[in-house]
Structure formats: structure tokens, C-alpha cells
Enzyme design. Structure first.
Site, PDB file in Angstrom:
ATOM      1  N   THR A  11      -9.733 -12.763  -4.726  1.00 39.93           N
ATOM      2  CA  THR A  11      -8.507 -13.543  -4.509  1.00 39.93           C
ATOM      3  C   THR A  11      -7.246 -12.704  -4.714  1.00 39.93           C
ATOM      4  OG1 THR A  11      -8.465 -14.226  -6.824  1.00 39.93           O
ATOM      5  CG2 THR A  11      -9.646 -15.665  -5.294  1.00 39.93           C
ATOM      6  N   CYS A 148      -2.447   4.501  -5.118  1.00 34.44           N
ATOM      7  CA  CYS A 148      -1.898   4.513  -3.761  1.00 34.44           C
ATOM      8  C   CYS A 148      -0.834   5.593  -3.535  1.00 34.44           C
ATOM      9  CB  CYS A 148      -1.342   3.145  -3.394  1.00 34.44           C
ATOM     10  SG  CYS A 148      -0.495   2.305  -4.737  1.00 34.44           S
ATOM     11  N   GLN A 175       8.369   3.149  -4.172  1.00 32.41           N
ATOM     12  CA  GLN A 175       7.136   2.383  -4.021  1.00 32.41           C
ATOM     13  C   GLN A 175       7.355   0.889  -3.802  1.00 32.41           C
ATOM     14  OE1 GLN A 175       4.993   5.337  -7.195  1.00 32.41           O
ATOM     15  NE2 GLN A 175       3.944   3.400  -6.837  1.00 32.41           N
ATOM     16  N   ARG A 234      10.323   2.003  -8.184  1.00 29.44           N
ATOM     17  CA  ARG A 234       9.997   0.790  -7.417  1.00 29.44           C
ATOM     18  C   ARG A 234      11.230   0.392  -6.610  1.00 29.44           C
ATOM     19  NH1 ARG A 234       5.074  -0.589  -7.089  1.00 29.44           N
ATOM     20  NH2 ARG A 234       4.757  -0.932  -9.307  1.00 29.44           N
ATOM     21  N   HIS A 241       4.527   2.695   0.774  1.00 25.01           N
ATOM     22  CA  HIS A 241       5.160   3.621  -0.158  1.00 25.01           C
ATOM     23  C   HIS A 241       5.800   4.770   0.642  1.00 25.01           C
ATOM     24  CE1 HIS A 241       3.521   1.461  -3.421  1.00 25.01           C
ATOM     25  NE2 HIS A 241       2.583   2.295  -3.852  1.00 25.01           N
TER      26      HIS A 241
END
Ligand code: 11C
Length: 352
Positions: A11, A148, A175, A234, A241
Site C-alpha cells: 500500500t 534513489c 530531491q 528537498r 530527483h
């Protein structure tokens, strides 16, 4: 028949990508979708959060089960894990001990001395650590893929290291919030801001890249000799990214030579024609089409290679350093797609 697989953390952000990639997969078929007790008994379609994926009706109707290691190990050869790192460690170990091949996106086992971090364009030779050490017995093992932000640049770095030799790599990341999982996305609470901190990200990049670009010999991973320095931030982008690279290389190629080495690079997934492999793992963008998340990771972009390639652009040289930008899809290539490609490689090479 196809190999039966479990999706753990079905999920979540990565789990839902696993399910997407497993629909009509030529090698694998979903045996069950697993998540925490909170989701037990729910219909998969009712757990979809932000995005509108095109799942088949039978997939939407599948029921979520709670993670029962005994059941999974009897029913499945493979577990694809998208469970959060805090929970992933012990569950993945138990599954491996019971003979399951675990392909995980979680970070818990990446630095274990017997576990490889594989990006199959880069270091499939390190798969041999699994058989060599046979840590879990019963044919079970754990294969991780990198964080990642490491995955997005490791293929270009491999190509450049092979051709010209790397001395030092300075990377600054921009990112996407999907890297932080679902809680970050609906709120978009960083609009108008840049947060120059992502927990443990810089250390992870520095160690993971050195492990992947190093070697495995005599029962040990030997880390690559060049240095990586990372600054991570971020930014308010949903997926994709963006990373800036400043590189000191041993040789002094022209910009054209650098671009050609990147564009021509092919790895094992391309040679083997793996189902999730992009035709070209590194796409070099012209100046009028600079790498940007909005072009490089969104559905509908013609050459986005289903989110599995890294786009490189603005290759320049100044003061003897090479500079470039890279954009990659953080939850596909950097997440579920990375584990899928590792499992496809293992299947094709008879490592399963
Ligand atoms: C982020 N890169 O964007 C992180 C997410 O080690 O797999 C992935 C963390 C990891 O926040």
C-alpha cells in the site's frame, strides 16, 4: 509457469509501483499483496492514495494480507519489499532464512558485509557475494538497490569511471518529496521553500556509491578509491530527483567525448533485453531540452523510457572540472524499478 512473488508494503509509495510493474510481467506473477495489520483485508484499490494508476480491475480487487513470513516463504520464491527501513530489517532477514529471494528497496541491509547493492548496468558481478557467502542457507538471500539519489547518478558515474577514471565527485541534490513517502506528498507543505537537509542522505550517497563502484573479491567488498561529497536538499517537486555533478577526472576528454561515452553506454540489462530495461540507460539531452523533472519523469514524454533512464545535460568543463546535471525518476528507477530489474537479471541468469 511464472515465478510467484509477494509484494511487501503493497500500500506504500514503492509497493504500489511494484504492483504496477508486475501487471502482465513476462517472468513474475503476484501471489499476494502484503502490508501491515492496519491494511489487512482491505481491497488494494481502496488503499491507493495520491496517484491515478491504470491498474486492471482484478488487481484493484486483490485483498491485502498481513505479512506472514511462514506463508510467504512457502508460497513464493521472491519477495519484493517496499516496507519502511525501520521494519524491513528483521522481516527481510527472516524471509531470507526461510529460503526467499528478497529484492528490497529498503536501506536496512545495504551495508551488510554479505549483501550486494546492485544496479545491473553497474555491478552485476557483485551478485556473486550471495552464493559465495550463502549467509542465510536454504537458497534465500537479500539483494538491495541503492537509495534513489545514488541510483540516479551511478550509471553515468560508472560510464565515466570506465572511460576516463574518477578522482572526486561533488554532488548536490534537489530531491522530490515523493522520496519521503506518502506523508510528504499530499501536504506539499514545502511549496515556496528548499530544505537543505535529508536525514542520513549524504552519508548514504557517499558509502553506497563507493560500495557499488568498488569490487567484490575474496569474500569482501572493496570500496571504490575515489571520493564522493554530497549535499542534499528537498525541493517542492513531486517526482524526479535532479542532481548537479562536479567531477574531477583522471583524463581530460572533450565535452563531445564525454557526451558520446554517456550516450553509448550499455549494460547487462540492455544486452540481455530485460523486460524493465530502458533501451538506453543514459539519455543525453541537447541544450534546448535540458533535463528537468517535468519533462523527464512525467508520463507521456516520448523518450522517458518508462522512468528507467537517467537524463544528463549541460555537460561543461571549467577549471579542469566537468559539470553536468542529471534527472532520474526516484520511485521508478530509484525505487521499485531498480528491484524489478535486479530480479529480472537474477531470473535470466539462473540465480533465482
Ligand atoms: C529521499 N532518497 O528522497 C530518499 C528516499 O535509502 O532508500 C529513499 C531512502 C532510501 O528522501
Amino acid at each position: 509457469g511464472k515465478v510467484k512473488v509477494a509484494v511487501l508494503g503493497a500500500t506504500g509509495m514503492i509497493g504500489q509501483r511494484f504492483v504496477e510493474m508486475l501487471e502482465d510481467h513476462p517472468y513474475f506473477e503476484i501471489e499476494g499483496l502484503y502490508a501491515s495489520e492496519r491494511s489487512e483485508g482491505k481491497r488494494f484499490g481502496d488503499t491507493l492514495k495520491v496517484r491515478d494508476y491504470n491498474y486492471k480491475q482484478e488487481t484493484l480487487d486483490m485483498k491485502i494480507s498481513k505479512m506472514d513470513v511462514d506463508h510467504i516463504s512457502k508460497a513464493c520464491r521472491i519477495a519484493f519489499s517496499g516496507i519502511p527501513s525501520e521494519l524491513a530489517g528483521p522481516t527481510e532477514t527472516e524471509l531470507a532464512q526461510k529460503g526467499v529471494a528478497v529484492f528490497t528497496n529498503a536501506g536496512s541491509h545495504r551495508m551488510d558485509p554479505h549483501v550486494p547493492i546492485i544496479v545491473p548496468e553497474v555491478n552485476t558481478d557483485q551478485f556473486c557475494s550471495i552464493k559465495d557467502q550463502d549467509t542465510y542457507g536454504n537458497g534465500g538471500y537479500i539483494v538491495t538497490n541503492a537509495n534513489c539519489s545514488s541510483t540516479g547518478i551511478v550509471v553515468p558515474l560508472r560510464a565515466l569511471n570506465d572511460a576516463f577514471g574518477l578522482n572526486e565527485v561533488f554532488v548536490s541534490t534537489y530531491q522530490a518529496i515523493s522520496g519521503a513517502g506518502y506523508p510528504g506528498v499530499p501536504s506539499l507543505d514545502i511549496v515556496g521553500n528548499v530544505i537543505p537537509f535529508i536525514s542520513h542522505e549524504e552519508e548514504k550517497m557517499e558509502t553506497e556509491l563507493a560500495k557499488m563502484l568498488g569490487t567484490y573479491a575474496d569474500g569482501e567488498f572493496k570500496y571504490a578509491g575515489f571520493k564522493v561529497m554530497a549535499n542534499c536538499a528537498r525541493v517542492p517537486v513531486i517526482d524526479g530527483h535532479t542532481e548537479s555533478l562536479v567531477i574531477d577526472m583522471k583524463e581530460s576528454p572533450s565535452i563531445e567525448e564525454v557526451a558520446k561515452v554517456l550516450a553509448d553506454f550499455r549494460g547487462e540489462p540492455q544486452k540481455l533485453g530485460l523486460p524493465s530495461a530502458p533501451e538506453q540507460p543514459i539519455i543525453v539531452r541537447a541544450e534546448e531540452n535540458r533535463p528537468q523533472p517535468i519533462y523527464d519523469v512525467f508520463a507521456g514524454t516520448p523518450d522517458r523510457a518508462r522512468g528507467m533512464a537517467s537524463s544528463v545535460g549541460r555537460i561543461r568543463c571549467s577549471n579542469g572540472y566537468y559539470k553536468m546535471w542529471v534527472v532520474s525518476h526516484n520511485t521508478l528507477r530509484g525505487g521499485a524499478g531498480g528491484s524489478m530489474l535486479n530480479a529480472e537479471y537474477a531470473y535470466k541468469k539462473g540465480i533465482l
